[in-house]
Design a protein around this motif. Structure first.
Motif, PDB file in Angstrom:
ATOM      1  N   ARG A   1       0.928   5.305  -2.427  1.00 22.32           N
ATOM      2  CA  ARG A   1       0.526   6.547  -1.776  1.00 22.32           C
ATOM      3  C   ARG A   1       0.666   7.750  -2.720  1.00 22.32           C
ATOM      4  NH1 ARG A   1       3.908   6.908   2.821  1.00 22.32           N
ATOM      5  NH2 ARG A   1       2.487   5.376   3.762  1.00 22.32           N
TER       6      ARG A   1
ATOM      7  N   ARG B   1      -1.984   7.718  -5.464  1.00 19.57           N
ATOM      8  CA  ARG B   1      -3.304   8.117  -4.964  1.00 19.57           C
ATOM      9  C   ARG B   1      -3.378   9.625  -4.771  1.00 19.57           C
ATOM     10  NH1 ARG B   1      -2.798   3.689  -1.401  1.00 19.57           N
ATOM     11  NH2 ARG B   1      -2.360   5.160   0.292  1.00 19.57           N
TER      12      ARG B   1
ATOM     13  N   ARG C   1       0.811  -1.210   0.000  1.00 18.26           N
ATOM     14  CA  ARG C   1       0.000   0.000   0.000  1.00 18.26           C
ATOM     15  C   ARG C   1       0.855   1.275   0.000  1.00 18.26           C
ATOM     16  NH1 ARG C   1      -5.380   0.591   1.444  1.00 18.26           N
ATOM     17  NH2 ARG C   1      -5.394  -1.500   2.371  1.00 18.26           N
TER      18      ARG C   1
END
Length: 612
Positions: free
Chosen positions: A444, A447, A440
């Motif tokens: 970052r 996003r 994830r």
């Protein structure tokens, strides 16, 4: 034998098989090149060599072999369809897909049978059998249509999963109806009919389950070596089909379908390889059966297609299909425009023609004369739906506001500064992009920049259900794990085409000790740089920039001003986006926009208005 064939104008059996294979595969290839529905070209080819020119007559040139060949081919097709029915996938599917299966399949069967009886004028026996197989919306047809139309994810998934799941269910419904018709024709009383139907279902189901269990256990316990799994599977499939048909006439199709469903839900480690091989075999068989049935059509059979047949096709497209979908999706949260789009899209495929052709012959042999209409009706329905939806799906999706991007996008596997920069540059040109990574933290920055991401493994089942695959045409495996990049490229190559799957150069690729076979992996991109060489350049301030090439400012001019830059892709209004392989130049040298990885400071001598 060859002399007799030559003197009578007939083709020798070997030449007949070669002609059918060449036309079937040739039509598939030509359809791919021309971006047309393959089924239309196969229909034209079969009719031209059959009733139009008389060059090939299956009854004359193949003779008694045609019936058994079609029976075995349909059995394999239905078995492959059963292997696509995963109960686990169905449980996890969206509510709309479950409704289209559990409500839509029986409702579609009923409404189709009513249309066949009251509009086409068929008897209840033929209507029940053909109505069952009409549930199938053509998984081999819907996928190319969806790729061409590029719908948004939810309606595209609804149509795709409905076709996949209803494929074996529709065949199963037709087989069950056919068994009932045969029993009712032969039984002397209602009690005998119920007994015979029950016995047929039990025998076929037991054989199918037992054979599926035997295959699963023997493969799981390594009782069969890897190189013999496919031959053993084929041999057992043919054996089950023959034994079941011997025990109870025409029950073999049901048995092999149940066998395929059992194997699909057995969680076999080699299931993907088995299914892929079966898909390849099915493409050959489907093409061959379609050519055979089209060539076997006679003008007197085609003459049976009167105004009732045209009215039947119109009722199925405009009433039966929309009504089935709208009733099935009542109470769901799907917007009405999505329900209407799905309801007005229901192309039928070669499976419909293959199964209808087989059952038509069997029903006529049992004295049900109106079953002779099934094959021409199947051809008419397939041709009408494929041609209609092929031309109308994209405009209809635009009218409903459900069309995706017109340009096939790129999936980046592996989050990194380079992936984010390249994806952002493409996104700014309205090219769909997606960055997938199981970490994830690596997503970052993407996003925050507004770039779409997928958190997870791109090869997982979650990605299969959650990623809008239809919107993407190319894949770049650019993670820091060379082995994983190779795995992704190898696994997704059959889905996207090997020419559309790229990966970074492996760090130790030049070493013979670490070199992998040429059959593994994808095409090398990013100028032949490894992950760490690429990361170093990004740390030094390199960025992804685009430049317009013209007749005045050519690729050679650009290269002269940017000697260190690395070509990544080219974009053309007509051809779309093309990722560039290492040591490859754009096919078009002017009138395109190129994207390249270049040092931070652009060359001052370059025309500033051409670079962005």
């Amino acid at each position: 034998m060859a002399i007799d064939a030559a003197t009578t104008g007939a083709l020798a059996p070997v030449m007949s098989f070669a002609l059918v294979g060449a036309l079937g595969v040739g039509a598939q290839w030509l359809a791919w090149r021309l971006r047309l529905p393959a089924i239309v070209l196969m229909l034209v080819a079969g009719l031209v060599i059959g009733p139009v020119t008389g060059l090939f007559d299956p009854g004359r040139d193949i003779g008694p072999l045609m019936g058994p060949l079609i029976s075995i081919a349909v059995a394999i097709i239905l078995f492959e369809g059963g292997m696509t029915l995963s109960v686990q996938s169905l449980r996890g599917a969206a509510e709309g897909v479950r409704r289209l299966v559990f409500v839509g399949a029986p409702l579609g069967w009923l409404l189709s049978a009513l249309a066949l009886h009251y509009v086409a004028g068929l008897g209840w026996a033929s209507s029940a059998v053909f109505g069952g197989i009409m549930i199938v919306t053509g998984p081999t047809v819907i996928a190319p249509l969806l790729r061409q139309a590029r719908l948004r994810r939810r309606p595209a998934q609804l149509l795709q999963w409905e076709a996949i799941v209803n494929d074996p269910i529709g065949a199963l419904a037709a087989v069950l109806a056919f068994e009932v018709v045969l029993v009712l024709q032969a039984a002397e009383s209602a009690g005998d009919a119920v007994l015979d139907i029950t016995r047929g279902l039990v025998v076929a189901s037991v054989l199918g389950v037992a054979s599926g269990w035997a295959i699963a256990e023997s493969f799981r316990r390594a009782w069969v070596p890897e190189f013999m799994k496919v031959p053993v599977l084929f041999t057992l499939l043919l054996g089950v089909f023959a034994v079941s048909d011997t025990v109870l006439h025409e029950s073999g199709l049901l048995a092999v379908t149940v066998m395929g469903i059992w194997i699909a839900n057995a969680d076999l480690p080699s299931y993907t390889e088995l299914r892929r091989f079966k898909e390849h075999a099915t493409i050959l068989l489907v093409s061959g059966v379609f050519i055979l049935l089209a060539a076997n059509m006679k003008f007197d059979a085609l003459a049976l297609l009167n105004w009732q047949a045209a009215a039947f096709v119109a009722v199925v497209i405009l009433i039966v299909r929309p009504l089935t979908v709208l009733i099935s999706l009542l109470g769901t949260k799907l917007p009405m425009r999505e329900r209407l789009l799905v309801g007005l899209t229901g192309p039928r495929g070669v499976v419909l023609v293959a199964v209808a052709g087989l059952f038509a012959e069997r029903l006529v042999a049992e004295g049900i004369e109106d079953a002779a209409l099934l094959t021409p009706l199947a051809f008419a329905l397939v041709a009408a739906t494929v041609v209609l939806h092929g031309f109308s799906l994209r405009p209809m999706a635009r009218a409903f506001g459900l069309a995706g991007a017109a340009i096939p996008g790129v999936i980046f596997v592996g989050g990194s500064r380079f992936a984010m920069a390249f994806a952002k540059a493409l996104q700014d040109r309205d090219v769909p992009v997606l960055i997938a990574d199981a970490n994830r933290a690596r997503l970052r920055s993407a996003r925050e920049a507004g770039v779409p991401v997928f958190f997870g493994d791109i090869l997982s089942e979650a990605a299969e259900h959650g990623v809008e695959i239809m919107s993407y045409g190319q894949v770049m495996a650019i993670s820091d794990n060379d082995a994983y990049n190779t795995l992704v490229a190898t696994d997704l190559a059959p889905e996207f085409g090997r020419e559309n799957v790229f990966q970074l150069k492996r760090a130790k690729q030049d070493s013979k000790r670490h070199a992998l076979p040429a059959t593994l992996g994808g095409r090398i991109t990013a100028g032949g740089l490894t992950y760490y060489e690429l990361a170093a350049k990004m740390s030094d301030g390199w960025s992804v920039r685009s430049t317009d090439l013209t007749d005045e400012f050519t690729l050679e001019d650009w290269a002269a001003h940017n000697p260190e830059a690395i070509l990544l892709a080219s974009y053309d209004e007509s051809a779309g986006l093309t990722l560039i392989e290492h040591e490859q130049a754009p096919k078009k040298l002017s009138g395109v926009r190129i994207l390249a990885l270049a040092p931070q400071k652009p060359d001052r001598t370059e025309a500033p208005q051409t670079e962005r």
